[in-house]
Design a protein around this motif. Sequence first.
Motif, mmCIF file in Angstrom:
data_model
loop_
_atom_site.group_PDB
_atom_site.id
_atom_site.type_symbol
_atom_site.label_atom_id
_atom_site.label_comp_id
_atom_site.label_asym_id
_atom_site.label_seq_id
_atom_site.Cartn_x
_atom_site.Cartn_y
_atom_site.Cartn_z
ATOM 1 N N ASP A 112 1.118 -1.078 0.140
ATOM 2 C CA ASP A 112 0.019 0.129 0.252
ATOM 3 C C ASP A 112 1.108 1.463 0.172
ATOM 4 O O ASP A 112 2.176 1.151 0.098
ATOM 5 C CB ASP A 112 -1.310 0.170 1.463
ATOM 6 C CG ASP A 112 -0.194 0.412 2.219
ATOM 7 O OD1 ASP A 112 0.474 0.205 2.460
ATOM 8 O OD2 ASP A 112 -0.807 0.285 3.326
ATOM 9 N N GLN A 113 0.595 2.584 0.060
ATOM 10 C CA GLN A 113 1.004 3.729 0.244
ATOM 11 C C GLN A 113 2.094 3.904 1.094
ATOM 12 O O GLN A 113 2.708 4.685 1.082
ATOM 13 C CB GLN A 113 0.008 4.463 0.285
ATOM 14 C CG GLN A 113 -0.468 4.839 -1.528
ATOM 15 C CD GLN A 113 -2.128 6.453 -1.287
ATOM 16 O OE1 GLN A 113 -1.957 6.297 0.171
ATOM 17 N NE2 GLN A 113 -2.499 6.382 -2.433
ATOM 18 N N LYS A 114 1.635 3.326 2.425
ATOM 19 C CA LYS A 114 2.336 3.755 3.359
ATOM 20 C C LYS A 114 3.722 2.025 3.224
ATOM 21 O O LYS A 114 4.815 2.239 4.383
ATOM 22 C CB LYS A 114 1.883 3.416 4.908
ATOM 23 C CG LYS A 114 1.032 3.415 4.667
ATOM 24 C CD LYS A 114 0.377 4.234 6.427
ATOM 25 C CE LYS A 114 -0.368 5.175 6.640
ATOM 26 N NZ LYS A 114 -1.494 4.645 8.116
ATOM 27 N N GLY A 115 3.968 1.343 1.992
ATOM 28 C CA GLY A 115 4.761 -0.041 1.965
ATOM 29 C C GLY A 115 4.324 -1.318 3.261
ATOM 30 O O GLY A 115 5.677 -2.006 3.198
ATOM 31 N N ILE A 116 3.161 -1.111 3.223
ATOM 32 C CA ILE A 116 2.119 -2.009 4.707
ATOM 33 C C ILE A 116 1.812 -3.717 2.971
ATOM 34 O O ILE A 116 1.636 -2.813 2.047
ATOM 35 C CB ILE A 116 2.028 -1.990 5.105
ATOM 36 C CG1 ILE A 116 1.604 -1.003 6.120
ATOM 37 C CG2 ILE A 116 1.168 -3.203 5.704
ATOM 38 C CD1 ILE A 116 1.193 -0.400 7.299
ATOM 39 N N LYS A 135 -4.068 -6.663 5.274
ATOM 40 C CA LYS A 135 -2.803 -5.932 5.621
ATOM 41 C C LYS A 135 -2.363 -7.016 6.026
ATOM 42 O O LYS A 135 -2.746 -7.849 6.526
ATOM 43 C CB LYS A 135 -2.972 -5.094 6.513
ATOM 44 C CG LYS A 135 -3.207 -4.095 6.396
ATOM 45 C CD LYS A 135 -2.728 -3.312 4.505
ATOM 46 C CE LYS A 135 -4.052 -1.977 4.609
ATOM 47 N NZ LYS A 135 -3.253 -1.245 3.616
ATOM 48 N N TYR A 149 1.103 -7.895 7.979
ATOM 49 C CA TYR A 149 2.404 -6.757 8.698
ATOM 50 C C TYR A 149 2.641 -7.483 10.014
ATOM 51 O O TYR A 149 2.244 -8.444 10.874
ATOM 52 C CB TYR A 149 1.837 -4.988 9.309
ATOM 53 C CG TYR A 149 2.764 -4.725 10.397
ATOM 54 C CD1 TYR A 149 3.347 -3.874 9.910
ATOM 55 C CD2 TYR A 149 2.211 -4.610 11.899
ATOM 56 C CE1 TYR A 149 4.385 -3.268 10.723
ATOM 57 C CE2 TYR A 149 3.196 -3.703 12.593
ATOM 58 C CZ TYR A 149 3.994 -3.586 11.975
ATOM 59 O OH TYR A 149 5.237 -2.331 13.107
ATOM 60 N N PRO A 178 7.526 -4.432 6.082
ATOM 61 C CA PRO A 178 7.181 -3.521 5.404
ATOM 62 C C PRO A 178 8.162 -2.389 4.612
ATOM 63 O O PRO A 178 9.379 -2.907 5.337
ATOM 64 C CB PRO A 178 6.261 -2.185 6.343
ATOM 65 C CG PRO A 178 6.961 -2.885 7.398
ATOM 66 C CD PRO A 178 7.397 -3.579 7.399
ATOM 67 N N GLU A 181 8.637 0.499 4.602
ATOM 68 C CA GLU A 181 9.087 1.949 5.407
ATOM 69 C C GLU A 181 9.120 1.260 6.339
ATOM 70 O O GLU A 181 8.721 0.604 7.773
ATOM 71 C CB GLU A 181 8.200 3.657 4.685
ATOM 72 C CG GLU A 181 7.874 3.567 4.040
ATOM 73 C CD GLU A 181 8.941 4.228 2.629
ATOM 74 O OE1 GLU A 181 9.665 4.728 3.087
ATOM 75 O OE2 GLU A 181 8.550 3.992 1.709
ATOM 76 N N ASP A 231 8.391 2.869 11.323
ATOM 77 C CA ASP A 231 7.583 3.254 11.775
ATOM 78 C C ASP A 231 5.857 3.154 11.476
ATOM 79 O O ASP A 231 5.068 5.021 10.712
ATOM 80 C CB ASP A 231 8.057 5.291 11.835
ATOM 81 C CG ASP A 231 8.995 4.987 12.605
ATOM 82 O OD1 ASP A 231 9.391 4.143 13.463
ATOM 83 O OD2 ASP A 231 10.217 5.808 12.164
ATOM 84 N N VAL A 232 5.493 2.130 10.858
ATOM 85 C CA VAL A 232 4.077 2.495 9.978
ATOM 86 C C VAL A 232 3.979 0.670 10.778
ATOM 87 O O VAL A 232 4.111 0.049 10.846
ATOM 88 C CB VAL A 232 3.552 1.984 8.885
ATOM 89 C CG1 VAL A 232 4.534 3.435 8.299
ATOM 90 C CG2 VAL A 232 5.087 1.237 8.176
ATOM 91 N N TRP A 233 2.608 0.163 11.226
ATOM 92 C CA TRP A 233 1.906 -0.377 11.703
ATOM 93 C C TRP A 233 0.577 -0.666 11.335
ATOM 94 O O TRP A 233 -0.071 0.202 10.305
ATOM 95 C CB TRP A 233 1.931 -0.555 13.005
ATOM 96 C CG TRP A 233 1.095 0.673 13.267
ATOM 97 C CD1 TRP A 233 1.117 1.856 13.737
ATOM 98 C CD2 TRP A 233 -0.055 0.083 14.197
ATOM 99 N NE1 TRP A 233 0.364 2.169 14.442
ATOM 100 C CE2 TRP A 233 -0.163 0.958 14.474
ATOM 101 C CE3 TRP A 233 -1.462 -0.516 14.086
ATOM 102 C CZ2 TRP A 233 -1.907 1.704 14.999
ATOM 103 C CZ3 TRP A 233 -2.320 -0.058 14.639
ATOM 104 C CH2 TRP A 233 -2.479 0.802 15.057
#
Length: 855
Positions: free
Chosen positions: A359-363, A474, A476, A504, A506, A508-510
């Motif tokens: 996705d856009q956050k790299g997840i 997702k 993750y 992921p 990136e 600092d994403v979850w």
Amino acid sequence: MTGPIPYGLHVISGELTEKDTDRILSAIHRFLTYKEAAQLENLKQVYDLPDGGYFIVQHVGGLFRVIADKQEPEKFKFANDGLVKMYVPMFFSGVMEKTQVRVGEKVKLKVTDQCRRRLERLIDTTIPKDLELERFVVEQSSKFPEFVADYNPDIIRTQYQAQNHAWYTGTMAKLMQFVGGYGRQDFDQLPDNPIERCYFPIPEKLFIELHDKYKDVRLPGYSGLPPGNGQFQYDYKWIKTEAVAFDDLQRPWLIRVGSRVWAMPLPIIPITADPLFHEYAQELGDPELLKVLETFGAMPSGEGFPEDGNDFQRWKRAGVIIEICENWEFLSHRALFEACGWSFHSEGHSAYNTGYTFDQKGIVECSTFKLRLELFSTEHHYGTDKIDAQSGDLNAAEQSVLVSYMSKLYSQMEGEDSLLNSIKYKLRHIDQMEIVNRAGSSFDIETELNYWNQYVCEPIAKHKGRINKIYTGKLYHPNAYRNQPQIKFPVYQVGLCVSFDFTPLERDVWANCDTIMYAYYDDQDNLKVVKYFYHHSTFEKEVDTDFEDFMTVGSWYRTAKNGEAHISGHFYTTDLDDREEVAESIEHTTIEGEDKGYDSKPYFGVPFMFSMQGEMWRHRYYTHLTKTRSEGGRSVTLAIVVPFYNTRNILYANRVYSEVVNEYESLKLLSVKDPYIYRYWTYHPVLAWFNPLSKQTGVPVPKFGNPVWVEIEEYHPTATSDFADNGPWIPSLPVDYSWLIWPDGNGWSESGGPPKVNEYTTVKTTTDDTKGFLKWVVNDRIITLKTVVPEEAYFKVSPGELDTGLSRSGSKVSFGEVNYVNISEVDANGIRKYTGYTGLVDHKRTFHFIGVINE
């Protein structure tokens, strides 16, 4: 009886043997005798030659001649002229005993008893159960580079070593197992013996009928013959999956799911679709052959879609290859593993697959797709129906133009060529007015061939279908790859079941996850899924209990969790879910209450010494088995493995760890007083002589403590007495109870009779407590393989350090009455766990079955 007449003998190919010549002379005599007796002017008959081939005896227009053709298989079978062949390949059924051989060696196989009978009927000699045949030294096709091993000039790794039919799903798995039983058809390269070069014999009468019926019938995009080199043609992978689906008349179609979804008639051995051949199969009573005809309507040839791009487009323009729908959205994703082809229902009307992207956050974002097909029947399906072009209302002039044009066109379309075959197929099936309108005064063969090559026919069937994304979630986990939850998929090139990477792109994403990762149809057409679960949040958990204020007989539980709780365990399936809510500490208590009945004899007593009156009562007893388990630092680890070669089952590993465990257990005897009590009286001049009962009607009047009369019933219920209340327990007052209260006339009896119970209490403390199990989900069964923690490799990343990792494989019977499946978890004797049974194998390895397995 007729006498001999001169005849001409012409041998098309090969050389006649002495047996062949004797057979011809015998057949000529019978032929002429029959012709004379039947008073026939003309007659033509076809016969088999004893050493292979056939010959035709004909007496037409006063000319008598014999035409013989040794029909050498390598010259006969592989003529790709688009016409039906009168060849039926022999199929073997059994199991490959050796799939890797040295150059010059033959493949060992063990065949079924029915296969032996089929061969013995042809060869007229005893066939052993164990065979060694060069026919099955089939090298791996370069179409499947994942299975092509490093080159070794001394070793041949046959296609049966890795390209197992259980990689495939639905009815395609059955087809793959069956066509694997053909082996090579390039008989001129095989040893000259009857088993190596055998093919399915057709009786003379049936041969003649089928030959006359199909001699000029054209096939839709295939030759109707097995591949000469015996190699598998169908793909099974994520990027391209081929399958079998059935239309509304239960006729089979070959399906390809690639960038688009395509369909074409399933390539078959054409004459085996004919009802006459089915009748012949019934007469033979060959259950393996009948199973094939029952499933597919004919013997599949093992051919696939035309692989050459030009050929594919030619047959698409001919209407034979049908585009059903696009598949671009699915292919914009990535495969969780390359061997994860679409999983098809046995009828082929639906299929599932999964793929992921970021996705856009790299997840990682995983989606589930569903293919839905609606296939409709067509008279052109098998290509065995003789369909002539429609002439409409052609007049004499138009007929003349048609004949002239077709004569010129066909005179220059000789040879074996896909272009010519597709054009001839079109000309056979389109309206003849289309051809008349094309015919002109000038004629250039290249121009005409190009015109008819580019001519687009209507598809032979109006199929429908669509691919929809039905679910997205997702994937993750915050840990580094080597410490992530373990779901492993088979990767043949690596030789291991490889761990999926939840990392992921990136930092600092979850994301919270509850997502389908794998979906498949089992052999009973039940849809099964494997889901991944991860929740970042924690929560406060209230006490979970069904304890009651008054507990006697029954079962109760109480679970108290201290500290913040979360869900432990990252996977669950359609059949299994062992995730748990865990906290810093957990205390779980169960109470099992069991009824122990009443006193064997009641209690009794007097209010004070020398009293004439007294009271009698009883209890109802029960035991409480109390178990309390308190745990600190509890965690649940779950792992999933999809094995090699058979992807329609999974291994499910469980490990539960606790830092400290305290276990308390006790068994106690408890009681409730019966609300019915009774008052009695007696008289004794020394021991019971004052404080009489308010009611004393019993006779005879007691003397010296005998009799003892029970006179009054009283009812005193309490909040807990229902358990003991079974109504009055002494009927017909007054009644003499001296047997209990004054048994010897000289002293008091012992009061009360509770049951004997060995009460106890135990306390146990354990640190680093680990438990677990390994289960195998196969079809409608969940089989426990281990009741202890599975090996550590299930829960560690694969590949690991120094390329270590986990590999598991399974094999199965895909086609036949047998439902055998095994998995590479073995006992002390090296025997694999299996379900079902076949006597062909020893259950010690991964097997490749061929043909039809009924035993």
